[in-house]
Scaffold this motif. Structure first.
Motif, PDB file in Angstrom:
ATOM      1  N   ASN A 299     -48.099 -63.967 -42.401  1.00  0.00           N
ATOM      2  CA  ASN A 299     -49.136 -64.964 -42.653  1.00  0.00           C
ATOM      3  C   ASN A 299     -50.363 -64.803 -41.768  1.00  0.00           C
ATOM      4  O   ASN A 299     -51.484 -65.076 -42.199  1.00  0.00           O
ATOM      5  N   THR A 300     -50.167 -64.368 -40.525  1.00  0.00           N
ATOM      6  CA  THR A 300     -51.292 -64.351 -39.589  1.00  0.00           C
ATOM      7  C   THR A 300     -51.064 -63.329 -38.480  1.00  0.00           C
ATOM      8  O   THR A 300     -49.917 -62.970 -38.171  1.00  0.00           O
ATOM      9  N   ILE A 301     -52.174 -62.856 -37.892  1.00  0.00           N
ATOM     10  CA  ILE A 301     -52.137 -61.903 -36.784  1.00  0.00           C
ATOM     11  C   ILE A 301     -53.071 -62.401 -35.683  1.00  0.00           C
ATOM     12  O   ILE A 301     -54.165 -62.907 -35.958  1.00  0.00           O
ATOM     13  N   MET A 309     -50.094 -58.160 -29.461  1.00  0.00           N
ATOM     14  CA  MET A 309     -50.226 -58.590 -30.842  1.00  0.00           C
ATOM     15  C   MET A 309     -49.119 -59.579 -31.189  1.00  0.00           C
ATOM     16  O   MET A 309     -47.941 -59.298 -31.001  1.00  0.00           O
ATOM     17  N   LEU A 310     -49.512 -60.755 -31.663  1.00  0.00           N
ATOM     18  CA  LEU A 310     -48.571 -61.761 -32.127  1.00  0.00           C
ATOM     19  C   LEU A 310     -48.696 -61.870 -33.641  1.00  0.00           C
ATOM     20  O   LEU A 310     -49.804 -61.990 -34.174  1.00  0.00           O
ATOM     21  N   ILE A 311     -47.570 -61.829 -34.325  1.00  0.00           N
ATOM     22  CA  ILE A 311     -47.542 -61.784 -35.778  1.00  0.00           C
ATOM     23  C   ILE A 311     -46.726 -62.968 -36.294  1.00  0.00           C
ATOM     24  O   ILE A 311     -45.529 -63.082 -36.009  1.00  0.00           O
ATOM     25  N   GLY A 312     -47.382 -63.852 -37.042  1.00  0.00           N
ATOM     26  CA  GLY A 312     -46.707 -65.005 -37.607  1.00  0.00           C
ATOM     27  C   GLY A 312     -46.244 -64.710 -39.018  1.00  0.00           C
ATOM     28  O   GLY A 312     -47.002 -64.194 -39.840  1.00  0.00           O
ATOM     29  N   THR A 313     -44.995 -65.033 -39.307  1.00  0.00           N
ATOM     30  CA  THR A 313     -44.386 -64.701 -40.595  1.00  0.00           C
ATOM     31  C   THR A 313     -43.806 -65.945 -41.253  1.00  0.00           C
ATOM     32  O   THR A 313     -43.899 -67.056 -40.727  1.00  0.00           O
ATOM     33  N   GLU A 314     -43.147 -65.727 -42.375  1.00  0.00           N
ATOM     34  CA  GLU A 314     -42.490 -66.818 -43.090  1.00  0.00           C
ATOM     35  C   GLU A 314     -41.195 -67.262 -42.411  1.00  0.00           C
ATOM     36  O   GLU A 314     -40.669 -68.331 -42.734  1.00  0.00           O
ATOM     37  N   VAL A 315     -40.677 -66.461 -41.463  1.00  0.00           N
ATOM     38  CA  VAL A 315     -39.401 -66.818 -40.828  1.00  0.00           C
ATOM     39  C   VAL A 315     -39.469 -66.756 -39.306  1.00  0.00           C
ATOM     40  O   VAL A 315     -38.434 -66.665 -38.645  1.00  0.00           O
TER      41      VAL A 315
END
Length: 362
Positions: A299-301, A309-315
């Motif tokens: 969803n987002t970086i 780097m932080l990576i936001g996901t569905e889970v």
């Protein structure tokens, strides 16, 4: 050097630089070989797993906007902040010059977080707010889902722009304020560029491959990358769509949720189902769940100045950090012949080390 070794262990834990669990097994010579991956989910404190926005504030904390909660992340642990009884699904976050965080939601309107508590402005903004950007003098540019754009200043709505005023659509998905002050608005009906009251619209009839816009990012060179729902990316140069990235250009998934710029011309593309793509002058490298990400549905970086780097996901959340440390030296000599007990970075980016008996040394 015993104290320095202890300090290195602390830094590793704080910045999640060398985790063991979730470490990626990537092919050799990949850009991603320079990173390790640490994943965070429900068991780590992200109870609302869908992460929609990540923001690093003026103090260095990371703020995680998930569908049901606002979290502060210090590199080790998460702290949640209660929305009270108002509820709503949180989607975005922008920080004003005073450090206030503004968070739009679907169901509870616009929230303000002042460091202690969340306050809803639903009675002013309506309940369906989706995106936000900071304008001049801390004016909020608020994207709603159905009522167009609202400008919010000093706890009041003072203007609204909708299709009746020339906006291409009323369902706003994303907002980007360019360096020249123009407002790029991504909607479910195309792109609007707002410039001192003049609105220029783009749809599939004049250059867009898809009218449903999910991400907009201005790069350092002035190009604007626009991510779509079904047809990849269109690149604007001088406010004209001139280049397209699709499956034949190497995109594994065409639903683009976010776009961020790194160093040395790197552009990172978040897709909902195809992981992360690093794109640089035609070179493409993909990072997926098979390589260690918590999910391929991104969803987002967020990328900081040190390429963390932080990576936001569905889970949940994946954190990518550099694998290796370098030994510091001073004029070619060992800079730390005393025991180091603390490190700090000043406003110019210099690192200061505190030692026993020798004060601070650069």
């Amino acid at each position: 050097m015993k104290g320095f070794q202890k300090l290195l262990v602390l830094i590793v834990l704080q910045f999640v630089a060398v985790p063991i669990l979730g470490q990626s097994n990537l092919y050799q010579q990949s850009y991603w070989d320079n990173y390790t991956i640490r994943n965070y989910g429900v068991e780590d404190g992200i109870f609302s797993q869908q992460v929609y926005k990540i923001h690093k504030d003026q103090r260095g904390f990371y703020w995680i906007v998930s569908n049901g909660e606002l979290l502060r992340f210090d590199g080790l642990t998460f702290k949640g902040f209660d929305k009270g009884n108002v509820g709503g699904t949180l989607y975005d976050l922008a920080e004003d010059s005073e450090g206030n965080k503004w968070i739009p939601s679907i169901g509870a309107g616009l929230y303000k977080f002042n460091g202690d508590s969340l306050r809803s402005y639903m009675e002013l903004t309506g309940d369906l707010t989706k995106s936000v950007a900071i304008g001049n003098n801390d004016t909020l540019i608020l994207g709603t889902y159905g009522s167009g754009i609202k400008t919010f200043y000093q706890d009041s709505i003072y203007s609204t722009y909708s299709v009746e005023n020339g906006l291409v659509g009323n369902e706003i998905w994303t907002i980007e304020r360019s360096r020249n002050g123009k407002i790029w608005i991504g909607t479910n009906a195309g792109v609007s560029i707002f410039d001192n009251g003049i609105i220029t619209n783009f749809t599939s009839e004049n250059g867009l491959p898809d009218n449903k816009i999910r991400a907009i990012k201005e790069l350092k060179n002035g190009d604007v990358w626009v991510g779509t729902d079904k047809e990849g990316i269109v690149i604007f140069k001088n406010e004209k769509p001139v280049e397209y990235l699709h499956t034949k250009e190497g995109l594994p998934n065409l639903l683009v949720q976010d776009i961020e710029e790194g160093k040395n011309g790197d552009v990172f593309i978040a897709t909902l189902g195809g992981g992360i793509i690093r794109y640089n002058d035609g070179i493409k490298e993909i990072l997926t769940q098979e390589d260690g990400l918590i999910s391929d549905k991104i969803n987002t970086i967020s990328i900081d100045s040190d390429n963390l780097m932080l990576i936001g996901t569905e889970v949940g959340l994946s954190v990518l950090s550099a694998k290796y440390f370098k030994t510091l030296s001073l004029n070619g000599k060992d800079a730390f012949n005393q025991e180091v007990v603390t490190l700090n970075k000043d406003g110019t980016g210099r690192i200061w080390a505190g030692t026993y008996g020798q004060g601070y040394r650069v």
